[in-house]
Enzyme design. Structure first.
Site, PDB file in Angstrom:
ATOM      1  CG  ASP A 112      -2.128   0.869   1.093  1.00  0.00           C
ATOM      2  OD1 ASP A 112      -3.228   0.313   0.950  1.00  0.00           O
ATOM      3  OD2 ASP A 112      -1.999   2.114   1.114  1.00  0.00           O
ATOM      4  CE1 TYR A 148     -13.086   3.661  -8.807  1.00  0.00           C
ATOM      5  CE2 TYR A 148     -15.467   3.767  -9.068  1.00  0.00           C
ATOM      6  CZ  TYR A 148     -14.350   3.165  -8.536  1.00  0.00           C
ATOM      7  OH  TYR A 148     -14.487   2.057  -7.738  1.00  0.00           O
TER       8      TYR A 148
END
Length: 348
Positions: free
Chosen positions: A33, A157
């Site tokens: 991450d 998106y």
């Protein structure tokens, strides 16, 4: 030896809940991450994953990494032998994507292409991808099943998720050794029953329920309701809200499916029930015992009137269905909010 699964973007909201379910199911998750949507805990570990370790009594391997960093990904795949990859990493705010389309295409598309190339180079050809109901665009009919046309997306998106789905389909078509399960999420809300992990948006929440709960706890004064002139029962937008723990369990079912040499499969993860914004406000008022003031403002660009799933294929082929209802979603969300008024930055 527990099977090792790489989880990209695993410190975020859905990622951290899925890591917890992976541990409970006996897998060994390795998380990467870049902290775009996560808060640092003690040491180098994200606070969400530190708490997952506390909750499960098991350790999580973590490396800070960006999926755009090809060299780092190469090193990771050289070092570890992964059974599969669960790919969450990416940018995910609909409104922001309309403002910053190139950022969304760079991170979501380029990042995924690089990941797939490195997976291929290392012979890791099992993938679970976090897609979205936004790939359906404006619904032509409801409830949405997996056969509904995709690609008429209303924002970058959604388009980025659609393009990635198509890439993965083409890849599985070209090389039969690949297995991929594409999960089209509806609207995850709620939190783990412990109240220790939950959704902690950085800045102003883009999603309805974190905003509602922040109003309930007093962090924000009033909820903006984007439009009350939609063709729905009360004029506000209708969505299929699903408990994040149910959603996380869907990924465990997807990993099992990969074992069947399934090729490319696509499933909706939703409950099949749509609730309006005002119904959600009422449900949260009930769970919290707080009044939630709201004001109606203009519609948001790219929002559709109503969107909810037909989740029957996931039940039939994955043996998965959502078990937790609306009251439970709101109660768990409220517990998380109450115990963590400032999200993961709250000092215990």
């Amino acid at each position: 030896m527990a099977e090792k699964v790489l989880v990209t973007g695993g410190a975020g909201y859905i990622g951290s809940h899925t890591v917890l379910e992976l541990l409970e199911a006996g897998y060994s998750p390795m998380v990467i991450d870049n902290f775009h949507n996560a808060i640092r805990g003690g040491g180098s570990m994200p606070e969400s994953l530190r708490r997952v370790q506390d909750l499960t009594g098991r350790s999580v391997e973590f490396e800070e990494m960006d999926i755009l960093d090809q060299a780092a990904l190469q090193r990771l795949f050289k070092k570890h032998s992964f059974m599969a990859v669960i790919h969450f990493a990416g940018l995910k705010a609909v409104g922001e994507s309309v403002q910053k389309p190139l950022d969304y295409y760079r991170v979501n598309l380029t990042g995924t292409i690089q990941l797939l190339e490195i997976m291929r180079a290392h012979g890791v050809k099992n993938l679970v991808f976090s897609s979205s109901a936004t790939v359906y665009g404006n619904p032509q009919y409801l409830p949405l099943d997996e056969a509904h046309p995709t690609g008429g997306c209303t924002n970058p998106y959604g388009k980025s998720k659609f393009f990635i789905e198509e890439m993965i389909r083409d890849l599985c078509q070209a090389d039969k050794a690949w297995n991929a399960v594409l999960l089209r999420y509806f609207n995850p809300i709620g939190a783990h029953a412990s109240g220790c992990i939950g959704e902690d948006p950085q800045g102003i929440p883009n999603n309805l329920m974190p905003y509602v709960s922040q109003v309930a706890i007093g962090r924000r004064e009033v909820l903006n309701v984007f439009g009350n002139d939609y063709d729905t029962e009360d004029g506000t937008g209708v969505r299929d809200y699903i408990h994040v723990v149910d959603l996380a369990k869907g990924h465990i079912a997807a990993l099992r499916k990969l074992k069947e040499q399934c090729g490319c499969r696509i499933y909706n993860l939703g409950t099949g029930t749509g609730y309006s914004v005002l119904q959600m406000v009422q449900a949260m008022e009930k769970a919290s015992g707080k009044k939630i003031p709201y004001k109606v403002v203009a519609r948001r660009e790219g929002d559709v009137a109503a969107c909810y799933a037909n989740p029957s294929l996931a039940l039939k082929e994955l043996g998965w269905s959502a078990a937790l209802g609306l009251d439970r979603m709101c109660e768990d969300l409220w517990r998380w909010q109450k115990q963590n008024p400032s999200g993961f930055g709250t000092q215990a």
